[in-house]
Write an enzyme that holds these catalytic residues in place. Structure first.
Site, short mmCIF file in Angstrom:
data_model
loop_
_atom_site.label_atom_id
_atom_site.label_comp_id
_atom_site.label_asym_id
_atom_site.label_seq_id
_atom_site.Cartn_x
_atom_site.Cartn_y
_atom_site.Cartn_z
N MET A 144 -8.03 10.74 7.36
CA MET A 144 -8.42 11.15 5.99
C MET A 144 -9.24 12.44 6.01
O MET A 144 -10.26 12.56 5.34
CB MET A 144 -9.27 10.05 5.33
CG MET A 144 -8.58 8.73 5.24
SD MET A 144 -9.62 7.46 4.51
CE MET A 144 -10.66 7.02 5.90
N ASP A 165 0.82 -1.21 0.00
CA ASP A 165 0.00 0.00 0.00
C ASP A 165 0.85 1.25 0.00
O ASP A 165 2.01 1.21 0.39
CB ASP A 165 -0.76 0.02 1.33
CG ASP A 165 -2.25 0.02 1.10
OD1 ASP A 165 -2.94 0.52 1.99
OD2 ASP A 165 -2.69 -0.46 0.06
N LYS A 217 -2.64 3.44 -2.96
CA LYS A 217 -3.71 4.40 -3.23
C LYS A 217 -3.38 5.69 -2.54
O LYS A 217 -2.95 5.72 -1.41
CB LYS A 217 -5.04 3.87 -2.69
CG LYS A 217 -5.62 2.78 -3.55
CD LYS A 217 -7.03 2.44 -3.15
CE LYS A 217 -7.04 1.61 -1.89
NZ LYS A 217 -8.37 1.30 -1.41
#
Ligand code: SAH
Length: 504
Positions: A173, A36, A58
């Site tokens: 996030m 990742d 990502k």
């Protein structure tokens, strides 16, 4: 039966040592590693060298692979019978979509295990000196996604209950949504002057922490240019940072340090510096290879070991190349049983110890001159001495011993070659002023490093030079560069201590 299995491994927030022991073991068993964006690459050193690595990272705005494609990839590799390590930043089940991957694996009939990880929600704050709970300050914490648009009609976040329902609020996030988050919290009663902080790239040497208040948070994101990945924390615990800071106020925190040793030897120095929060860049300037005479000298020494009185080593490499060759020749430690052993310094002595061998003479200082003096009362004229060492080396030791009447045989145990593989990267980071310190652990690292600069020593302006000892320092002076740090204990630990004390 298909032995395929997928391990969903929490890779932790960045500091490689925050990977769990189970995660490390499973990573070491994997045939395929699916990595990742947020899973730190440094943990790949625990993988099998021939494991296949697939990056599916990502990042907001640039998805390399869609989530369903990643899940399918895992299922496919599992069906092929492979052991798969699916590395995810932090914990796979904390906004890591681990559950979605498991649903696909289950439907595909592929075996899986989920190995929890240290989540950034807690660890990034911990490395900023912010405990998520603290007696008398915070009795609860909540981890919330900031990815959701808080104004959307069907928000699954109950802002009215959340705002004052938990002492510490931790948003992941969230950077791009700070204004909306802060306004929702204030709208539902959280005080505008509640302390808040952003911790970016937590637990890594380039961690950044910005403290603010709920009211000013959104403004700070814009003014200070705060970018993901960051944890946004709201609550009185933020104030504790003043007294609980530990990671980012150490002298070497964030210092970008070049390691010029050979690739095989770099990690010990890099680990010691990283333990003190430094950011290491490995640019090996030398590589260690087999002797240029195809072991002729060493084989002769090994063949006639019974004629010798002393065996002297001046480096760890010397020890390892000598014993590897001895064993390759079908001999064992009994062949050196009658010999006295000397090592130039503690690291070399420690290497001997790995073979179960004690050392009869380590000088107090770790230079050839000191070893000569230390040997003086221990040898007598006519003693035969074998020194397996690098091809290019100083003559102080053999000449000193010969002047005492000893019969010295220096044999080539290994050669050092210039390694130019990192030249482009080196010039780029120096040109872009991304280097604070360069470390030199031998004269050959100095020569080969300077060689790569093509005479452009001006690139080292503002960069501090750290040398393991006076001889290495003199090698720098040949280029009219005065070292900023010269260790007076000529070991890796001594160098690291000296750098910590000497940097500014
Ligand atoms: N599973 C992860 C979270 C994935 S969501 C975990 O448990 O940590 C991605 C978000 O995690 C990022 O947007 C950021 O908010 C946070 N994050 C992950 N690693 C981080 C780090 N080292 N420092 C700060 N935030 C981090």
């Amino acid at each position: 039966m298909n032995k395929g299995k997928v391990y969903l491994i929490g890779a932790g927030p960045g500091d490689p040592e925050l990977l769990t022991l189970k995660g490390k073991r499973c990573l070491g068993e994997a045939d395929v590693i699916v990595g990742d964006y947020l899973a730190d690459k440094r943990i790949l050193k625990f993988a099998k060298p021939d494991a296949e690595y697939i990056y599916v990272g990502k990042k907001v705005g640039c998805h390399t692979m869609k989530q369903h494609e990643i899940s399918e990839l895992l299922a496919e590799k599992g069906r092929e019978g492979k052991i798969v390590a699916r590395l995810k930043g932090g914990d796979p089940f904390v906004f890591g979509r681990g559950g979605e991957e498991i649903e696909v694996l289950r439907r595909a009939g592929v075996a899986f295990e989920e190995i929890p990880g240290v989540t950034s929600a807690i660890a990034a704050l911990a490395y900023a000196g912010i405990p998520v709970t603290h007696r008398g300050v915070a009795a609860s914490f909540t981890v919330i996604t900031g990815h959701e648009d808080p104004t959307k009609d069907k928000s699954s976040i109950h802002w009215d209950k959340l705002a004052c329902g938990s002492d510490t609020l931790i948003f992941l996030m969230s950077v791009g949504h700070t204004e909306l988050i802060a306004s929702q919290l204030m709208k539902y009663g959280r005080s505008p002057d509640t302390p808040a902080a952003f911790v970016r790239w937590g637990t890594r040497p380039y961690q950044e922490t910005y403290t603010t208040t709920l009211e000013n948070a959104a403004k700070d994101v814009v003014e200070k240019g705060i970018e993901p990945p960051a944890v946004f924390v709201v609550g009185n615990v933020v104030k504790l940072r003043e007294e609980m800071r530990w990671f980012d106020n150490r002298p070497l925190f964030g210092k970008r340090i070049i390691i010029t040793r050979s690739r095989t030897q770099a990690s010990r120095l890099a680990n010691a510096l990283e333990e003190r929060s430094a950011c290491c860049i490995e640019i090996p300037t030398i590589s260690i290879e087999a002797p240029s005479d195809d072991y002729a000298g060493m084989d002769d020494g090994i063949e006639h070991l019974d004629e010798y009185n002393w065996l002297i080593f001046t480096s760890q490499n010397g020890v390892n190349y000598f014993f590897n060759r001895l064993f390759e020749k079908g001999k064992d430690l009994r062949s050196v049983g009658h010999l006295k052993l000397a090592a130039i310094g503690p690291a070399t002595a420690k290497e001997l110890k790995k073979y179960g061998l004690n050392n009869d003479c380590v000088p107090k200082q770790y230079k050839a001159e000191d070893l000569v003096e230390e040997m003086r009362p221990l040898v007598k004229a006519g003693d035969k001495i074998l020194i397996p060492r690098a091809k290019v080396a100083r003559s102080v030791l053999p000449e000193g011993l010969e002047s005492m009447g000893c019969d010295v045989n220096v044999v080539e145990a290994y050669t050092t070659h210039p390694d130019k593989g990192g030249k482009e990267k080196l010039l780029e980071i120096l040109e872009n002023k991304k280097v604070d310190i360069v470390t030199f652990t031998s004269s050959s690292t100095v020569y080969n490093f300077m060689d790569q600069l093509d005479g452009r020593t001006e690139l080292l302006k503002g960069v501090q030079l750290a040398c393991i000892g006076p001889i290495t320092a003199d090698s720098c002076r040949k280029y009219h560069l005065e070292p900023d740090v010269v260790s007076d204990v000529y070991t890796i630990d001594g160098l690291v201590d000296a750098i910590e004390k000497g940097v500014h």
